[in-house]
Motif scaffolding. Structure first.
Motif, PDB file in Angstrom:
ATOM      1  N   UNK A 155       1.984   1.298   5.725  1.00  0.00           N
ATOM      2  CA  UNK A 155       2.080   1.186   4.158  1.00  0.00           C
ATOM      3  C   UNK A 155       2.232   2.601   3.646  1.00  0.00           C
ATOM      4  N   UNK A 156       1.478   3.670   4.233  1.00  0.00           N
ATOM      5  CA  UNK A 156       1.978   5.144   3.484  1.00  0.00           C
ATOM      6  C   UNK A 156       3.183   5.701   3.773  1.00  0.00           C
ATOM      7  N   UNK A 157       3.805   5.269   4.958  1.00  0.00           N
ATOM      8  CA  UNK A 157       4.951   5.724   5.489  1.00  0.00           C
ATOM      9  C   UNK A 157       6.110   5.037   4.388  1.00  0.00           C
ATOM     10  N   UNK A 158       5.964   3.717   4.181  1.00  0.00           N
ATOM     11  CA  UNK A 158       6.757   3.166   2.965  1.00  0.00           C
ATOM     12  C   UNK A 158       6.886   3.729   1.796  1.00  0.00           C
ATOM     13  N   UNK A 159       5.553   4.050   1.082  1.00  0.00           N
ATOM     14  CA  UNK A 159       5.254   4.578   0.062  1.00  0.00           C
ATOM     15  C   UNK A 159       5.942   5.937  -0.069  1.00  0.00           C
ATOM     16  N   UNK A 160       5.872   6.638   1.177  1.00  0.00           N
ATOM     17  CA  UNK A 160       6.326   8.035   0.928  1.00  0.00           C
ATOM     18  C   UNK A 160       7.995   8.218   1.097  1.00  0.00           C
ATOM     19  N   UNK A 161       8.442   7.110   1.700  1.00  0.00           N
ATOM     20  CA  UNK A 161       9.930   6.930   1.548  1.00  0.00           C
ATOM     21  C   UNK A 161      10.447   6.537   0.271  1.00  0.00           C
ATOM     22  N   UNK A 162       9.609   6.076  -0.567  1.00  0.00           N
ATOM     23  CA  UNK A 162      10.104   5.703  -1.761  1.00  0.00           C
ATOM     24  C   UNK A 162      10.150   4.200  -2.082  1.00  0.00           C
ATOM     25  N   UNK A 163       9.822   3.518  -1.048  1.00  0.00           N
ATOM     26  CA  UNK A 163       9.709   2.076  -1.151  1.00  0.00           C
ATOM     27  C   UNK A 163       8.353   1.497  -2.074  1.00  0.00           C
ATOM     28  N   UNK A 164       8.734   0.529  -2.778  1.00  0.00           N
ATOM     29  CA  UNK A 164       7.406  -0.175  -3.585  1.00  0.00           C
ATOM     30  C   UNK A 164       6.769  -0.933  -2.669  1.00  0.00           C
ATOM     31  N   UNK A 165       5.360  -0.859  -2.233  1.00  0.00           N
ATOM     32  CA  UNK A 165       4.550  -1.328  -1.352  1.00  0.00           C
ATOM     33  C   UNK A 165       3.643  -2.285  -1.987  1.00  0.00           C
ATOM     34  N   UNK A 166       3.743  -2.286  -3.327  1.00  0.00           N
ATOM     35  CA  UNK A 166       2.858  -3.476  -4.181  1.00  0.00           C
ATOM     36  C   UNK A 166       3.132  -4.666  -3.577  1.00  0.00           C
ATOM     37  N   UNK A 167       4.530  -5.223  -3.428  1.00  0.00           N
ATOM     38  CA  UNK A 167       4.749  -6.570  -3.026  1.00  0.00           C
ATOM     39  C   UNK A 167       4.029  -6.921  -1.500  1.00  0.00           C
ATOM     40  N   UNK A 168       4.027  -5.887  -0.773  1.00  0.00           N
ATOM     41  CA  UNK A 168       3.465  -5.853   0.456  1.00  0.00           C
ATOM     42  C   UNK A 168       1.800  -6.245   0.407  1.00  0.00           C
ATOM     43  N   UNK A 169       1.340  -5.510  -0.420  1.00  0.00           N
ATOM     44  CA  UNK A 169      -0.275  -5.848  -0.783  1.00  0.00           C
ATOM     45  C   UNK A 169      -0.465  -7.099  -1.091  1.00  0.00           C
TER      46      UNK A 169
END
Length: 346
Positions: free
Chosen positions: A121-135
Motif C-alpha cells: 500500500x505504501x508503494x502504491x501511495x508513493x507512485x501516486x495511486x489512490x489507495x482508498x479503494x484498496x482499503x
C-alpha cells in the motif's frame, strides 16, 4: 531548390542540440528526460527504496522475535512450575516440537502478510495511486469473511491461544468437555482441529472452537487413587497399616516405584454401608503413570488383605468358605491343626 526544404539543415548547423540522436530524440529532449529521471530517482525512487528496506528490516526483526518465542516454547518456560517434568520423555519432546512448528508457522505467515500488505500500500501511495479503494475493498472483504467464516475464525483463534497457553499437547490424555464430548489421547494438534483417540480406538476430529473446557489428566503430575471397601467389623487401624504396607511394596518395585512422588496417604472413612467401610489410598505419581500405579496398588492391596484374612465388604462368608476349602484340601492341615484366626500362637 525551395528554401523551406533547406531550413532544418540550417537550424541543425546553427543549433547542434537540435540534431537527432540515434534513438530519434534531440539532445535537448534527452537532457530533459535525464533530468526528469534524476528528479524521480532522487525523490520517488529513494522513497520506494526506503520503504522496501524498512519493510525488509521490520520483517527480519519480527522473524528474529518469532524465533525467540518459539524457542521459549520449546524450552517449556511457563508459569505452571512443571517445566522440568515436561522436559523428559519422547512424547514431551514431540509435543514441544509440534507446538514450536505450529506457532512459528502461524506467526511467520501473519508477519509476512501484514508487513507485505503495508509495504504494498505504501508503494502504491508513493507512485501516486489512490489507495482508498484498496482499503475500502479490504474492509468489505474482511467483514464478508468475518460473517461467512465465523466458526472457522473461532476455531483458528482458539487453536492459537491453546498453543500459546500450552493447554495440552501430543500424548496428553484429555477430556474436552460437554461441547465436544470426547475423552482420550491427543494424537495431533492443529490450528483448526485436534485429533483425539478414545479408549475404543476411534479417532475423533474435534474443532478447537467447540472446546468449552479442557481437562488435562497428564500435565505436571497426577494422583493414583484406590478405594478399598473392607468388612464393616474389620479393624480399621490394621487395615490402614496393610494399605500402607501395600503402597510400600509398590514403591520398592524397580520399575513402577520410579513413578511415585512422595509418600502414600491413607485417608479416613470415605463411605459407610450396612456391610462395608470404604478407605482411600492415594499417592502422587509422574504424569500419565497414575493408571499403571493404581493397577499395581490394587494387586498389592488384594495380596496383603488376603494374607491377613480381612474380607472385603460383603465377602465375609465367601472368605470363610474359601479358608475352609483350603484347610480341607489334601495335604492341608485339618481344622483342629490349623490355628484359629485372631488367636496368637505359642
Amino acid at each position: 531548390m525551395n528554401p523551406l526544404l533547406r531550413l532544418p539543415s540550417v537550424r541543425s548547423a546553427a543549433d547542434p542540440s537540435a540534431s537527432p540522436s540515434p534513438s530519434g530524440l534531440t539532445q535537448s529532449e534527452l537532457v530533459g528526460h535525464a533530468d526528469t529521471f534524476a528528479r524521480w530517482f532522487l525523490g520517488t525512487g529513494v522513497r520506494l527504496a526506503v520503504i522496501l528496506l524498512v519493510g525488509a528490516l521490520v520483517l527480519l526483526a519480527l522473524r528474529v522475535v518469532i524465533r525467540s518465542v518459539t524457542q521459549h516454547i520449546v524450552d517449556g518456560a511457563d508459569d505452571t512450575g512443571s517445566s522440568l517434568l515436561r522436559r523428559v520423555g519422547p512424547l514431551a519432546s514431540a509435543r514441544r516440537a509440534q507446538r514450536a512448528r505450529t506457532v512459528g508457522s502461524v506467526l511467520r505467515s501473519t508477519a509476512t502478510i501484514v508487513v507485505g500488505t503495508l509495504v504494498f500500500l505504501l508503494v502504491l501511495d508513493t507512485v501516486g495511486m489512490n489507495i482508498a479503494p484498496f482499503i475500502a475493498s479490504a474492509g468489505i472483504v474482511g467483514v464478508a469473511v468475518g460473517f461467512g467464516a465465523q466458526s472457522l475464525v473461532k476455531d483458528f483463534l482458539s487453536g492459537v491461544f491453546m498453543l500459546l497457553e500450552d493447554q495440552y499437547g501430543v500424548g496428553d490424555v484429555v477430556d474436552v468437555g460437554p461441547g465436544a464430548g470426547t475423552a482420550g489421547t491427543v494424537e495431533a494438534v492443529g490450528l483448526r482441529v485436534t485429533k483425539i483417540r478414545d479408549s475404543a480406538g476411534t479417532l475423533w476430529y474435534v474443532p478447537n472452537g467447540t472446546m468449552t473446557r479442557v481437562g488435562n489428566k497428564t500435565q505436571g503430575w497426577a494422583k493414583a487413587i484406590v478405594e478399598v471397601s473392607v468388612d464393616y467389623f474389620a479393624d480399621l487401624d490394621e487395615v490402614r497399616g496393610l494399605l500402607t504396607q501395600a503402597a510400600d511394596r509398590v514403591a520398592a518395585d524397580p520399575v513402577i516405584g520410579t513413578y511415585l512422588q512422595g509418600a502414600p496417604t491413607v485417608t479416613g472413612i470415605e463411605a459407610v454401608t450396612f456391610d462395608a467401610v470404604t478407605l482411600r489410598l492415594s499417592v502422587t505419581t509422574a504424569p500419565a503413570m497414575q493408571w499403571d500405579v493404581a493397577r499395581e496398588l490394587r494387586v498389592a492391596v488384594r495380596d496383603v488383605l488376603t494374607s491377613a484374612g480381612i474380607p472385603l465388604g460383603g465377602q465375609r462368608d465367601l472368605m470363610a468358605a474359601e479358608r475352609a476349602r483350603v484347610v480341607g484340601a489334601p495335604g492341608a492341615p485339618t481344622p483342629a491343626e490349623a490355628p484359629e484366626a485372631g488367636t496368637d500362637e505359642g
